[in-house]
Design a protein around this motif. Structure first.
Motif, PDB file in Angstrom:
ATOM      1  N   GLU A   1       0.805  -1.226   0.000  1.00 31.75           N
ATOM      2  CA  GLU A   1       0.000   0.000   0.000  1.00 31.75           C
ATOM      3  C   GLU A   1       0.836   1.272   0.000  1.00 31.75           C
ATOM      4  N   THR A   2       2.047   1.226   0.561  1.00 27.69           N
ATOM      5  CA  THR A   2       2.869   2.438   0.680  1.00 27.69           C
ATOM      6  C   THR A   2       4.294   2.169   0.213  1.00 27.69           C
ATOM      7  N   GLU A   3       5.020   3.229  -0.059  1.00 32.00           N
ATOM      8  CA  GLU A   3       6.415   3.120  -0.460  1.00 32.00           C
ATOM      9  C   GLU A   3       7.248   2.502   0.659  1.00 32.00           C
TER      10      GLU A   3
ATOM     11  N   HIS B   1       4.086  -0.992  -5.594  1.00 37.39           N
ATOM     12  CA  HIS B   1       2.991  -0.242  -4.980  1.00 37.39           C
ATOM     13  C   HIS B   1       1.732  -0.669  -5.731  1.00 37.39           C
TER      14      HIS B   1
END
Length: 147
Positions: free
Chosen positions: A47-49, A95
């Protein structure tokens, strides 16, 4: 042609490590029949870097513990699409936006999906492999039911 036992072992370690870091849509694809440069792809989403990089770090740590060192590591600075190249196996952690846009699952849909014990295969990849993936198809308009 099928992936080598070593590539499958490495893919299992990578997939379980990704699962430990809560990656989603984890899938192992046997590309040995289509490519000569590698046997397997491990695909996973985050979901996130920050999570992309955490997953990559965990996979690399687990594979190093098992005696495997990556030849190349790319994309960790941006954290949108990171890649670990172990020669016989390549790990792609993307991502979710990049995973949807580049759709590697669909690109390699003709290749067999490898089931990894302890890791549930991505429903998206399984559907894509069987040609029933409508997750990227335009949504059907809702009909007024007169309610």
């Amino acid at each position: 042609m099928t992936a080598s036992p070593q590539a499958l072992e490495m893919a299992g370690i990578a997939a379980r490590a990704a699962d430990e870091k809560l990656a989603t849509d984890i899938v192992v694809i046997d590309v040995s029949g289509q490519l000569i440069i590698t046997d397997c792809f491990v695909l996973a989403s985050a979901e996130t870097e920050r999570q992309v990089n955490a997953i990559i770090d965990e996979i690399e740590d687990k594979l190093r513990e098992a005696g495997h060192k990556p030849l190349r590591r790319e994309g960790t600075r941006e954290g949108r699409w990171a890649l670990l190249d172990f020669n016989e196996m390549i790990v792609h952690v993307q991502h979710v936006d990049e995973r949807d846009y580049y759709s590697l699952d669909r690109l390699w849909k003709d290749c067999p999906i490898v089931e990894i014990e302890g890791v549930e295969t991505s429903r998206r990849a399984a559907a894509s492999a069987t040609g029933t993936d409508d997750s990227l198809a335009p949504e059907e308009p809702q009909r007024d039911q007169g309610l």
